[in-house]
Scaffold this motif. Structure first.
Motif, mmCIF file in Angstrom:
data_model
loop_
_atom_site.group_PDB
_atom_site.id
_atom_site.type_symbol
_atom_site.label_atom_id
_atom_site.label_comp_id
_atom_site.label_asym_id
_atom_site.label_seq_id
_atom_site.Cartn_x
_atom_site.Cartn_y
_atom_site.Cartn_z
ATOM 1 N N GLY A 124 0.821 -1.282 -0.159
ATOM 2 C CA GLY A 124 0.106 -0.018 0.073
ATOM 3 C C GLY A 124 0.995 1.033 -0.070
ATOM 4 N N TYR A 125 0.233 2.302 -0.394
ATOM 5 C CA TYR A 125 0.913 3.638 -0.265
ATOM 6 C C TYR A 125 1.388 4.108 0.918
ATOM 7 C CZ TYR A 125 -0.871 3.980 -5.188
ATOM 8 O OH TYR A 125 -0.822 3.827 -6.533
ATOM 9 N N GLN A 126 0.859 3.611 2.010
ATOM 10 C CA GLN A 126 1.210 4.129 3.269
ATOM 11 C C GLN A 126 2.673 3.505 3.618
ATOM 12 O OE1 GLN A 126 -1.184 2.146 2.910
ATOM 13 N NE2 GLN A 126 -1.428 0.576 4.526
ATOM 14 N N HIS A 127 2.988 2.559 2.830
ATOM 15 C CA HIS A 127 4.465 1.958 3.227
ATOM 16 C C HIS A 127 5.293 2.258 1.920
ATOM 17 C CE1 HIS A 127 2.815 -0.332 6.884
ATOM 18 N NE2 HIS A 127 1.880 -0.717 5.868
ATOM 19 N N CYS A 128 5.001 1.862 0.866
ATOM 20 C CA CYS A 128 5.880 2.086 -0.341
ATOM 21 C C CYS A 128 7.220 1.455 0.033
ATOM 22 C CB CYS A 128 6.079 3.797 -0.668
ATOM 23 S SG CYS A 128 4.251 4.432 -1.310
ATOM 24 N N ILE A 129 7.364 0.326 0.151
ATOM 25 C CA ILE A 129 8.755 -0.314 0.284
ATOM 26 C C ILE A 129 8.923 -1.440 -0.639
ATOM 27 C CG2 ILE A 129 8.605 -0.028 2.763
ATOM 28 C CD1 ILE A 129 8.000 -3.007 3.393
ATOM 29 N N VAL A 130 10.346 -1.761 -0.783
ATOM 30 C CA VAL A 130 10.582 -2.841 -1.580
ATOM 31 C C VAL A 130 11.516 -3.513 -0.548
ATOM 32 C CG1 VAL A 130 12.648 -1.594 -2.447
ATOM 33 C CG2 VAL A 130 11.779 -3.686 -3.595
ATOM 34 N N ARG A 131 11.222 -4.908 -0.564
ATOM 35 C CA ARG A 131 12.126 -5.890 0.265
ATOM 36 C C ARG A 131 12.867 -6.438 -0.610
ATOM 37 N NH1 ARG A 131 10.985 -5.702 5.811
ATOM 38 N NH2 ARG A 131 8.731 -5.687 6.331
ATOM 39 N N ARG A 188 10.554 3.464 -4.299
ATOM 40 C CA ARG A 188 10.119 2.714 -2.873
ATOM 41 C C ARG A 188 11.276 2.930 -1.986
ATOM 42 N NH1 ARG A 188 5.894 2.855 -4.868
ATOM 43 N NH2 ARG A 188 4.534 0.955 -5.326
ATOM 44 N N TYR A 189 10.932 2.680 -0.840
ATOM 45 C CA TYR A 189 12.090 2.452 0.243
ATOM 46 C C TYR A 189 12.646 1.034 0.549
ATOM 47 C CZ TYR A 189 10.389 7.325 1.010
ATOM 48 O OH TYR A 189 9.998 8.621 0.888
ATOM 49 N N ALA A 190 14.158 1.056 0.590
ATOM 50 C CA ALA A 190 14.749 -0.282 0.932
ATOM 51 C C ALA A 190 14.695 -0.795 2.195
ATOM 52 C CB ALA A 190 15.961 -0.178 0.373
ATOM 53 N N MET A 191 14.204 -1.886 2.207
ATOM 54 C CA MET A 191 13.999 -2.741 3.661
ATOM 55 C C MET A 191 14.599 -4.313 3.178
ATOM 56 S SD MET A 191 12.428 -0.649 5.670
ATOM 57 C CE MET A 191 12.060 -1.696 6.915
ATOM 58 N N GLY A 192 14.648 -4.833 4.587
ATOM 59 C CA GLY A 192 15.378 -6.279 4.461
ATOM 60 C C GLY A 192 14.232 -7.021 4.096
ATOM 61 N N GLN A 193 14.730 -8.412 4.099
ATOM 62 C CA GLN A 193 13.624 -9.386 3.676
ATOM 63 C C GLN A 193 12.623 -9.903 4.778
ATOM 64 O OE1 GLN A 193 16.677 -12.331 2.610
ATOM 65 N NE2 GLN A 193 15.688 -13.691 4.242
ATOM 66 N N ILE A 213 7.597 -6.720 -3.896
ATOM 67 C CA ILE A 213 7.096 -5.374 -4.326
ATOM 68 C C ILE A 213 5.713 -5.634 -4.134
ATOM 69 C CG2 ILE A 213 8.975 -4.377 -5.661
ATOM 70 C CD1 ILE A 213 7.234 -5.354 -8.257
ATOM 71 N N ASP A 214 4.896 -4.538 -4.102
ATOM 72 C CA ASP A 214 3.475 -4.835 -3.772
ATOM 73 C C ASP A 214 2.731 -4.580 -5.199
ATOM 74 O OD1 ASP A 214 3.963 -2.085 -4.363
ATOM 75 O OD2 ASP A 214 2.671 -1.011 -2.996
ATOM 76 N N TYR A 215 1.222 -4.833 -5.293
ATOM 77 C CA TYR A 215 0.568 -4.870 -6.416
ATOM 78 C C TYR A 215 0.829 -3.669 -7.297
ATOM 79 C CZ TYR A 215 -3.158 -5.269 -9.676
ATOM 80 O OH TYR A 215 -3.921 -5.439 -10.730
ATOM 81 N N ASP A 216 0.782 -2.504 -6.723
ATOM 82 C CA ASP A 216 0.750 -1.290 -7.462
ATOM 83 C C ASP A 216 2.018 -1.079 -8.198
ATOM 84 O OD1 ASP A 216 -1.784 -0.219 -6.638
ATOM 85 O OD2 ASP A 216 -0.984 0.272 -4.523
ATOM 86 N N ALA A 217 3.169 -1.399 -7.369
ATOM 87 C CA ALA A 217 4.253 -1.307 -8.144
ATOM 88 C C ALA A 217 4.601 -2.268 -9.214
ATOM 89 C CB ALA A 217 5.663 -1.480 -7.112
ATOM 90 N N MET A 218 4.215 -3.489 -8.940
ATOM 91 C CA MET A 218 3.949 -4.442 -9.967
ATOM 92 C C MET A 218 3.462 -4.017 -11.316
ATOM 93 S SD MET A 218 2.301 -8.154 -9.963
ATOM 94 C CE MET A 218 0.743 -7.361 -10.221
ATOM 95 N N ASP A 219 2.068 -3.448 -11.118
ATOM 96 C CA ASP A 219 1.332 -2.939 -11.978
ATOM 97 C C ASP A 219 1.977 -1.667 -12.821
ATOM 98 O OD1 ASP A 219 -1.268 -3.127 -13.576
ATOM 99 O OD2 ASP A 219 -1.802 -1.139 -12.427
ATOM 100 N N SER A 220 2.642 -0.821 -11.962
ATOM 101 C CA SER A 220 3.085 0.446 -12.653
ATOM 102 C C SER A 220 4.413 -0.117 -13.555
ATOM 103 C CB SER A 220 3.559 1.041 -11.738
ATOM 104 O OG SER A 220 2.644 1.732 -10.994
#
Length: 111
Positions: free
Chosen positions: A25-32, A67-72, A85-92
């Motif tokens: 979701g947009y409240q997190h905007c992270i990539v693991r 996105r913001y980088a985070m560990g796994q 990644i989340d669905y929105d990033a995948m779609d974009s």
């Protein structure tokens, strides 16, 4: 006088993992990404710093997401070549879960 250039971290992902609803979701905007690529202590400039902005680029269609980088965390299937990644990033980015992908992750510039 020679100036030492620091190596900019760069990752090429070939697999994507779907993030859980808690991370999506947009409240997190992270990539693991695999913990091998993350430096939470901000000492190794060859790795991504935790919570720093990164740009995910699909070179095939030139689409980008920030996105913001985070560990796994506790994700299964998070290899060194995979990102979550989340669905929105995948779609974009124009990719689908389960497909072979070629995504480039690099630190975001100030612009």
């Amino acid at each position: 006088m020679e100036i030492a250039m620091r190596k900019t971290p760069k990752l090429t992902a070939t697999k994507i993992v779907r993030l859980t609803p808690e991370d999506s979701g947009y409240q997190h905007c992270i990539v693991r990404m695999n913990n091998h690529h993350i430096d939470s202590k901000r000492r190794d400039k060859n790795r991504f710093f935790r919570r720093d902005a990164v740009m995910i680029i699909n070179p095939e269609n030139r689409q980008k997401v920030l996105r913001y980088a985070m560990g796994q965390a506790a994700y299964t299937g998070m290899t060194k070549e995979a990102i979550g990644i989340d669905y929105d990033a995948m779609d974009s980015l124009g990719v689908r879960y389960g497909q072979d992908v070629h995504l480039v992750i690099r630190p975001a510039s100030r612009l």
